[in-house]
Design a protein around this motif. Sequence first.
Motif, PDB file in Angstrom:
ATOM      1  N   CYS A 148      35.559  35.531  29.732  1.00  0.00           N
ATOM      2  CA  CYS A 148      34.509  35.617  28.709  1.00  0.00           C
ATOM      3  C   CYS A 148      34.160  34.266  28.087  1.00  0.00           C
ATOM      4  O   CYS A 148      33.152  34.147  27.407  1.00  0.00           O
ATOM      5  CB  CYS A 148      34.899  36.610  27.615  1.00  0.00           C
ATOM      6  SG  CYS A 148      36.311  36.118  26.608  1.00  0.00           S
ATOM      7  N   MET A 149      34.978  33.257  28.337  1.00  0.00           N
ATOM      8  CA  MET A 149      34.725  31.914  27.790  1.00  0.00           C
ATOM      9  C   MET A 149      34.730  30.906  28.946  1.00  0.00           C
ATOM     10  O   MET A 149      35.298  29.836  28.859  1.00  0.00           O
ATOM     11  CB  MET A 149      35.784  31.583  26.743  1.00  0.00           C
ATOM     12  CG  MET A 149      35.838  32.592  25.610  1.00  0.00           C
ATOM     13  SD  MET A 149      37.151  32.270  24.428  1.00  0.00           S
ATOM     14  CE  MET A 149      36.255  31.286  23.252  1.00  0.00           C
ATOM     15  N   ARG A 150      34.060  31.282  30.019  1.00  0.00           N
ATOM     16  CA  ARG A 150      34.131  30.570  31.290  1.00  0.00           C
ATOM     17  C   ARG A 150      33.826  29.072  31.199  1.00  0.00           C
ATOM     18  O   ARG A 150      34.599  28.259  31.682  1.00  0.00           O
ATOM     19  CB  ARG A 150      33.200  31.218  32.315  1.00  0.00           C
ATOM     20  CG  ARG A 150      33.344  30.636  33.694  1.00  0.00           C
ATOM     21  CD  ARG A 150      32.548  31.390  34.735  1.00  0.00           C
ATOM     22  NE  ARG A 150      32.686  32.824  34.668  1.00  0.00           N
ATOM     23  CZ  ARG A 150      33.655  33.524  35.266  1.00  0.00           C
ATOM     24  NH1 ARG A 150      34.549  32.916  35.985  1.00  0.00           N
ATOM     25  NH2 ARG A 150      33.707  34.834  35.157  1.00  0.00           N
ATOM     26  N   ARG A 205      36.057  23.381  31.028  1.00  0.00           N
ATOM     27  CA  ARG A 205      36.251  22.072  30.377  1.00  0.00           C
ATOM     28  C   ARG A 205      37.708  21.888  29.953  1.00  0.00           C
ATOM     29  O   ARG A 205      38.294  20.824  30.125  1.00  0.00           O
ATOM     30  CB  ARG A 205      35.315  21.934  29.177  1.00  0.00           C
ATOM     31  CG  ARG A 205      33.858  21.809  29.572  1.00  0.00           C
ATOM     32  CD  ARG A 205      32.974  21.412  28.399  1.00  0.00           C
ATOM     33  NE  ARG A 205      33.020  22.340  27.277  1.00  0.00           N
ATOM     34  CZ  ARG A 205      32.246  23.410  27.147  1.00  0.00           C
ATOM     35  NH1 ARG A 205      31.361  23.711  28.079  1.00  0.00           N
ATOM     36  NH2 ARG A 205      32.342  24.177  26.074  1.00  0.00           N
ATOM     37  N   TRP A 206      38.309  22.948  29.391  1.00  0.00           N
ATOM     38  CA  TRP A 206      39.709  22.891  28.966  1.00  0.00           C
ATOM     39  C   TRP A 206      40.614  22.626  30.165  1.00  0.00           C
ATOM     40  O   TRP A 206      41.503  21.773  30.113  1.00  0.00           O
ATOM     41  CB  TRP A 206      40.089  24.209  28.287  1.00  0.00           C
ATOM     42  CG  TRP A 206      41.544  24.344  28.008  1.00  0.00           C
ATOM     43  CD1 TRP A 206      42.226  23.825  26.940  1.00  0.00           C
ATOM     44  CD2 TRP A 206      42.529  25.015  28.820  1.00  0.00           C
ATOM     45  NE1 TRP A 206      43.563  24.152  27.041  1.00  0.00           N
ATOM     46  CE2 TRP A 206      43.771  24.868  28.185  1.00  0.00           C
ATOM     47  CE3 TRP A 206      42.453  25.724  30.011  1.00  0.00           C
ATOM     48  CZ2 TRP A 206      44.932  25.418  28.701  1.00  0.00           C
ATOM     49  CZ3 TRP A 206      43.609  26.264  30.534  1.00  0.00           C
ATOM     50  CH2 TRP A 206      44.834  26.102  29.883  1.00  0.00           C
ATOM     51  N   LYS A 207      40.387  23.354  31.256  1.00  0.00           N
ATOM     52  CA  LYS A 207      41.224  23.228  32.448  1.00  0.00           C
ATOM     53  C   LYS A 207      41.105  21.821  33.047  1.00  0.00           C
ATOM     54  O   LYS A 207      42.107  21.218  33.439  1.00  0.00           O
ATOM     55  CB  LYS A 207      40.849  24.279  33.486  1.00  0.00           C
ATOM     56  CG  LYS A 207      41.782  24.258  34.676  1.00  0.00           C
ATOM     57  CD  LYS A 207      41.702  25.521  35.458  1.00  0.00           C
ATOM     58  CE  LYS A 207      42.566  25.377  36.669  1.00  0.00           C
ATOM     59  NZ  LYS A 207      43.535  26.367  36.829  1.00  0.00           N
ATOM     60  N   ASP A 209      34.267  41.229  23.028  1.00  0.00           N
ATOM     61  CA  ASP A 209      33.500  41.951  24.035  1.00  0.00           C
ATOM     62  C   ASP A 209      33.829  41.495  25.462  1.00  0.00           C
ATOM     63  O   ASP A 209      33.069  41.734  26.392  1.00  0.00           O
ATOM     64  CB  ASP A 209      31.998  41.811  23.773  1.00  0.00           C
ATOM     65  CG  ASP A 209      31.503  40.380  23.920  1.00  0.00           C
ATOM     66  OD1 ASP A 209      32.323  39.443  23.970  1.00  0.00           O
ATOM     67  OD2 ASP A 209      30.265  40.196  23.968  1.00  0.00           O
ATOM     68  N   CYS A 210      34.980  40.885  25.661  1.00  0.00           N
ATOM     69  CA  CYS A 210      35.379  40.374  26.973  1.00  0.00           C
ATOM     70  C   CYS A 210      35.429  41.517  27.993  1.00  0.00           C
ATOM     71  O   CYS A 210      36.136  42.508  27.787  1.00  0.00           O
ATOM     72  CB  CYS A 210      36.751  39.715  26.887  1.00  0.00           C
ATOM     73  SG  CYS A 210      37.357  39.120  28.489  1.00  0.00           S
TER      74      CYS A 210
END
Length: 90
Positions: free
Chosen positions: A75-77, A82-84, A38-39
């Motif tokens: 959509c996974m902000r 955290r990943w970045k 649903d992005c």
Amino acid sequence: MTEKKQYKLLGADGKLYFSDEKGTLGGNKRNKIYGRLDCPSANRWVKYGTYQKIRVFFKDEATAIAAGYRLCGCCMREKYKRWKAAMEAG
């Protein structure tokens, strides 16, 4: 007798395969990004009509990561932040 619908998914090896189950995540094979189905960003591009050619689907997040895809910053902000940060920290 009707045939059961088959879904085309991308595997951890980066190759397409057919599954009886729908993918849980969508991806952009050009940019190697995955996100929720649903992005808003992906769905906006789907409306333009050209995105379908580069759209792929994954069984789960582990498969998307194994195939070399990174998560979507739209959509996974929070997870993306955290990943970045982890990537920048080395």
